[in-house]
Design an enzyme around this catalytic site. Structure first.
Site, mmCIF file in Angstrom:
data_model
loop_
_atom_site.group_PDB
_atom_site.id
_atom_site.type_symbol
_atom_site.label_atom_id
_atom_site.label_comp_id
_atom_site.label_asym_id
_atom_site.label_seq_id
_atom_site.Cartn_x
_atom_site.Cartn_y
_atom_site.Cartn_z
ATOM 1 N N TYR A 144 0.818 -1.209 0.000
ATOM 2 C CA TYR A 144 0.000 0.000 0.000
ATOM 3 C C TYR A 144 0.855 1.264 0.000
ATOM 4 O O TYR A 144 0.455 2.290 -0.527
ATOM 5 C CB TYR A 144 -0.914 0.040 1.235
ATOM 6 C CG TYR A 144 -2.231 -0.662 1.064
ATOM 7 C CD1 TYR A 144 -2.297 -1.971 0.609
ATOM 8 C CD2 TYR A 144 -3.425 -0.013 1.371
ATOM 9 C CE1 TYR A 144 -3.507 -2.612 0.469
ATOM 10 C CE2 TYR A 144 -4.642 -0.654 1.239
ATOM 11 C CZ TYR A 144 -4.683 -1.952 0.783
ATOM 12 O OH TYR A 144 -5.884 -2.579 0.648
ATOM 13 N N LYS A 194 3.373 -15.251 1.336
ATOM 14 C CA LYS A 194 3.498 -15.854 0.001
ATOM 15 C C LYS A 194 4.994 -16.062 -0.194
ATOM 16 O O LYS A 194 5.610 -15.546 -1.136
ATOM 17 C CB LYS A 194 2.873 -14.897 -1.046
ATOM 18 C CG LYS A 194 2.748 -15.473 -2.439
ATOM 19 C CD LYS A 194 1.678 -16.545 -2.591
ATOM 20 C CE LYS A 194 1.731 -17.143 -3.976
ATOM 21 N NZ LYS A 194 0.819 -18.311 -4.133
ATOM 22 N N ASP A 226 -2.968 -18.136 -0.655
ATOM 23 C CA ASP A 226 -3.986 -18.800 -1.479
ATOM 24 C C ASP A 226 -4.584 -19.985 -0.728
ATOM 25 O O ASP A 226 -5.797 -20.214 -0.731
ATOM 26 C CB ASP A 226 -3.420 -19.209 -2.848
ATOM 27 C CG ASP A 226 -2.066 -19.890 -2.768
ATOM 28 O OD1 ASP A 226 -1.461 -19.940 -1.672
ATOM 29 O OD2 ASP A 226 -1.598 -20.385 -3.812
ATOM 30 N N ASP A 250 -6.250 -7.300 3.959
ATOM 31 C CA ASP A 250 -7.413 -6.635 3.363
ATOM 32 C C ASP A 250 -8.348 -7.690 2.763
ATOM 33 O O ASP A 250 -9.547 -7.705 3.018
ATOM 34 C CB ASP A 250 -6.930 -5.664 2.277
ATOM 35 C CG ASP A 250 -8.078 -4.955 1.567
ATOM 36 O OD1 ASP A 250 -9.025 -4.538 2.261
ATOM 37 O OD2 ASP A 250 -8.021 -4.826 0.331
ATOM 38 N N ASP A 254 -12.049 -9.435 4.474
ATOM 39 C CA ASP A 254 -13.355 -9.396 3.799
ATOM 40 C C ASP A 254 -13.936 -10.795 3.655
ATOM 41 O O ASP A 254 -15.136 -11.017 3.821
ATOM 42 C CB ASP A 254 -13.241 -8.769 2.393
ATOM 43 C CG ASP A 254 -13.589 -7.276 2.402
ATOM 44 O OD1 ASP A 254 -13.520 -6.658 3.480
ATOM 45 O OD2 ASP A 254 -13.922 -6.736 1.336
HETATM 46 C C1 IPM Z 1 -10.375 -1.511 4.034
HETATM 47 C C2 IPM Z 1 -10.642 -0.894 2.697
HETATM 48 C C3 IPM Z 1 -9.504 0.068 2.387
HETATM 49 C C4 IPM Z 1 -8.229 -0.742 2.307
HETATM 50 C C5 IPM Z 1 -9.684 0.892 1.112
HETATM 51 C C6 IPM Z 1 -11.015 1.603 1.082
HETATM 52 C C7 IPM Z 1 -8.555 1.890 0.947
HETATM 53 O O1 IPM Z 1 -10.787 -1.871 1.741
HETATM 54 O O2 IPM Z 1 -10.282 -0.767 5.033
HETATM 55 O O3 IPM Z 1 -10.284 -2.732 4.104
HETATM 56 O O4 IPM Z 1 -7.920 -1.340 1.279
HETATM 57 O O5 IPM Z 1 -7.535 -0.791 3.317
HETATM 58 MG MG MG Z 2 -10.908 -3.841 2.512
#
Ligand code: IPM
Ligand code: MG
Length: 362
Positions: A144, A194, A226, A250, A254
């Site tokens: 990032y 990885k 993975d 990240d 999710d």
């Molecule tokens: C998160 C989001 C952010 C990230 C984006 C919106 C920059 O996806 O907080 O997980 O990738 O960190």
């Molecule tokens: Mg995210």
């Protein structure tokens, strides 16, 4: 001394869910005799509209002043056509993380027993209790933020570049957060990398192994990202704490959130050495904004994390979390959780129910 809290409601459902978190903190303050001083500031799309920038100077000042930042959500269709680096998510969240060196992102992915049927996973995978995973994501380094970064011209061609960099000290400090968390929980840690392809991840694995020597009681495994993505779906209960770098964290957070089936329930904390930011995972949900139907529980649980991690008020934090579970056990559901059974409530009622239970002497 009052606890200093920056309140950044942001866009979409952010302001609606923030109101309910503040309502619950009001009940916490009365029940436990705690004092909060709040300062509100603009962030995200609303700040772009009013001040020309997603994270304006006056908001920086409020955040500088605070010990903890309560963050609602940012973004929406109105700002989607801005250049990527000006969009609310990138122009507000990333600078906030970097300015306060909020390197440790804690994302609990928990199946609340009353909501177990919301998980997309089969019963035989979930078991009776579901799962309780804590994703610890490195938040201020990795691909990032690594340099060089940009779109460059090279021999008449355009070249897009991001750079994956980790210093040993960055890996070490996030690994310690994860091991410490594992010690307070199930004492199992899965470190994600990885290392079969990426050199920075070879270092990651080495450093995690070195830190592990200080935590002999924690059972450590290294998983390639993975494979980890598969294992999360195949058998989420094998996980306790997951440690990952910025990008893998990240993605996996999710995935884990989705597996709980109730993203409207999930809080997060982003911690630095002297400040914390607390934010629901769900985002600004522009489709339901302004209707008063959003689920405020993730924001409320984020406030509970603030009580725990910024102010060390464990009893107050737990009281809020128990109040949330008790409201769910009694069948109250916002639209996102409602499956035709129980009592459908709106944002404000849900907040009031939790606040009432926090206030009640038990
Ligand atoms: C998160 C989001 C952010 C990230 C984006 C919106 C920059 O996806 O907080 O997980 O990738 O960190
Ligand atoms: Mg995210």
């Amino acid at each position: 001394m009052a606890y200093k809290v920056a309140v950044l409601p942001g866009d979409g459902i952010g302001p609606e869910v923030m109101d309910e978190a503040l309502k619950v903190l009001g009940a916490v303050s009365r029940r436990f005799g705690l004092d909060f001083e709040y300062r509100e500031a603009m962030v995200g799309g609303v700040a772009i509209d009013e001040r020309g920038h997603a994270f304006p100077d006056e908001t920086k000042e409020v955040c500088d002043w605070s010990q903890a930042i309560l963050f609602g959500a940012v973004g929406g269709p109105k700002w989607e056509d801005l250049p990527p680096e000006e969009q609310p998510e990138r122009a507000a969240l990333l600078p906030l993380r970097k300015r306060y060196e909020l390197y440790a992102n804690l994302r609990p992915a928990v199946v609340f027993p009353p909501l177990i049927s919301s998980s997309p996973l089969k019963e035989e995978i979930l078991g009776k209790e579901g799962f309780d995973i804590l994703v610890v994501r490195e938040l201020t380094g990795g691909i990032y933020f690594g340099q060089p970064k940009g779109i460059f011209q090279e021999d008449g061609l355009r070249k897009g570049v991001d750079t994956l960099v980790y210093y040993d000290w960055e890996v070490e400090r996030i690994a310690r957060v994860a091991f410490d968390a594992a010690m307070r929980r199930g004492r199992r840690l899965a470190s994600i990398d990885k290392a079969n392809v990426l050199t920075a991840m070879v270092l990651w694995r080495d450093v995690v192994r070195e830190v592990a020597k200080d935590y002999p009681q924690v059972e450590l495994e290294h998983l390639l990202v993975d494979n980890a993505a598969m294992q999360l779906i195949r058998d989420p209960r094998r996980f306790d704490v997951i440690l990952a770098g910025n990008m893998f964290g990240d993605i996996l957070s999710d995935e884990a959130a989705m597996l709980t089936g109730s993203i409207g329930m999930l809080p997060s904390a982003s911690l630095g050495d002297d400040k914390g930011l607390y934010e629901p995972v769900h985002g600004s949900a522009p489709d339901i904004a302004g209707q008063g139907v959003a689920n405020p529980l993730a924001m409320i649980l984020s406030a509970a994390m603030m009580l725990r991690y910024s102010f060390n008020e464990e009893e107050a934090a737990r009281t809020v979390e128990e109040a949330v579970v008790s409201v769910l056990e009694d069948g109250y559901r916002t639209g996102d959780l409602y499956r035709g059974e129980g009592k459908l409530v709106k944002t404000k009622e849900m907040g009031a129910l939790v606040a009432e239970r926090v206030a009640a002497e038990r």
